[in-house]
Scaffold this motif. Structure first.
Motif, short mmCIF file in Angstrom:
data_model
loop_
_atom_site.label_atom_id
_atom_site.label_comp_id
_atom_site.label_asym_id
_atom_site.label_seq_id
_atom_site.Cartn_x
_atom_site.Cartn_y
_atom_site.Cartn_z
N UNK A 6 4.72 17.00 -28.77
CA UNK A 6 5.04 18.36 -28.33
C UNK A 6 5.77 18.34 -27.00
N UNK A 7 5.36 17.46 -26.10
CA UNK A 7 6.05 17.34 -24.82
C UNK A 7 7.50 16.91 -25.01
N UNK A 8 7.72 15.92 -25.88
CA UNK A 8 9.08 15.46 -26.15
C UNK A 8 9.91 16.58 -26.77
N UNK A 9 9.33 17.32 -27.71
CA UNK A 9 10.05 18.42 -28.36
C UNK A 9 10.47 19.48 -27.34
N UNK A 10 9.55 19.85 -26.45
CA UNK A 10 9.85 20.88 -25.45
C UNK A 10 10.91 20.38 -24.48
N UNK A 11 10.83 19.09 -24.11
CA UNK A 11 11.86 18.52 -23.24
C UNK A 11 13.23 18.59 -23.90
N UNK A 12 13.33 18.22 -25.18
CA UNK A 12 14.61 18.23 -25.87
C UNK A 12 15.22 19.64 -25.90
N UNK A 22 9.58 17.05 -16.18
CA UNK A 22 8.18 16.71 -15.88
C UNK A 22 7.64 17.55 -14.73
N UNK A 23 8.46 17.83 -13.74
CA UNK A 23 7.99 18.61 -12.59
C UNK A 23 8.01 20.11 -12.84
N UNK A 24 8.59 20.53 -13.96
CA UNK A 24 8.68 21.97 -14.24
C UNK A 24 7.62 22.43 -15.23
N UNK A 43 2.08 5.99 -19.39
CA UNK A 43 2.06 6.13 -20.85
C UNK A 43 3.15 7.09 -21.31
N UNK A 44 3.27 8.24 -20.64
CA UNK A 44 4.23 9.26 -21.07
C UNK A 44 5.66 8.79 -20.84
N UNK A 47 6.48 6.40 -23.56
CA UNK A 47 6.70 7.08 -24.84
C UNK A 47 8.09 7.71 -24.85
N UNK A 48 8.45 8.35 -23.75
CA UNK A 48 9.77 8.97 -23.64
C UNK A 48 10.88 7.94 -23.81
N UNK A 49 10.76 6.80 -23.14
CA UNK A 49 11.80 5.78 -23.22
C UNK A 49 11.91 5.19 -24.61
N UNK A 50 10.77 4.89 -25.23
CA UNK A 50 10.78 4.33 -26.58
C UNK A 50 11.33 5.32 -27.59
N UNK A 51 10.96 6.59 -27.45
CA UNK A 51 11.43 7.61 -28.39
C UNK A 51 12.95 7.75 -28.30
#
Length: 278
Positions: A6-12, A22-24, A43-44, A47-51
């Motif tokens: 969900x975090x990755x989706x919202x970032x995209x 991340x700061x927002x 960890x996050x 995950x972001x880099x690998x994704x």
């Protein structure tokens, strides 16, 4: 966990750089820390880099909103109407009522020849060479990758989906996951039950990542100009992801909602004006 996706989706969807995002999002960041403890940032970030490296980079910030040398030939009107029709089909409550242990995935592939973008510096020979070397096929010889031993249909995509994709048996107690491929080329299409990458771990059926992985690995998703729409239909929600290969073996993608389709997808095409019926 599903929270990480969900975090990755919202970032995209945010059109922000990773560190700025991340700061927002303090509330989401706090939830992540509660779930992962003192190593949450490490960890996050991992995950972001690998994704980004192994799945896809952000479609909005790194492709749509930046100058890029690849657009899709033609216009998006027919494709958008087809995708919106499928979206509406699954949004209808009577079509969404899957059992909690059932999961349906539809990967819609649209075959689109690439052309040079107006942003490409045509005076730069290196750019021209890089572009030509990245192309797997010549636009004049572009052919849809239909499967020879399956029927081709024309028009009425949703009606054919109802015929070709059976309803789940609500009395079936065990876990059930089905993945189908729909191959589009203009008005023609095929509907095929996937015979590879058609399994996910039982415990992960609510996590979109194994299904996104199946969408990428179950087809030659890196074909230049191939646009994929992945519908993940579960008993309590529908998630839709779109992915585009730009000709450099890089995938770009994002989760996309129905109201975003008309804003985002035309920007990938040579002709971006929409018809009055779209």
């Amino acid at each position: 966990s599903p929270l990480s996706q969900n975090l990755i989706d919202i970032w995209h969807q945010s059109n922000l750089a990773w560190n700025e995002f991340r700061h927002s999002t303090q509330i989401l960041d706090n939830l992540w820390k509660e779930e992962n403890g003192s190593q949450s940032n490490t960890i996050l970030n991992g995950y972001h880099a690998q994704f980004t490296r192994n799945i896809y980079a952000p479609l909005i910030s790194e492709y749509v909103n930046k100058q890029q040398p690849y657009l899709l030939n033609g216009d998006p009107n027919l494709l958008l109407q087809q995708i919106i029709d499928v979206y509406d089909h699954f949004l209808k409550q009577r079509r969404r009522q899957l059992s909690p242990n059932h999961s349906l995935q539809i990967d819609i592939r649209s075959m689109n020849p690439l052309q040079k973008s107006p942003y490409l510096d045509n005076d730069t020979e290196d750019d021209e060479d890089d572009y030509c070397q990245s192309m797997v096929y010549n636009n004049t010889k572009f052919k849809p990758c239909f499967i020879s031993n399956h029927d081709k249909y024309k028009n009425n995509l949703v009606s054919k989906m109802r015929e070709c994709i059976p309803r789940f048996d609500h009395d079936h107690k065990s876990f059930c996951y089905k993945r189908y491929e729909i191959l589009l080329y203009g008005e023609e299409f095929q509907i095929v039950e996937a015979n590879t990458n058609n399994q996910i771990p039982n415990y992960s059926y609510q996590h979109p990542l194994p299904k996104i992985y199946n969408a990428i690995e179950g087809f030659d998703t890196h074909q230049p100009g191939l646009l994929t729409f992945t519908f993940l239909v579960d008993h309590d929600c529908i998630r839709v992801y779109t992915m585009l290969a730009d000709g450099t073996r890089q995938l770009y993608g994002t989760r996309i909602f129905k109201h975003d389709l008309i804003q985002t997808i035309p920007k990938l095409f040579e002709h971006q004006n929409l018809s009055k019926t779209t």
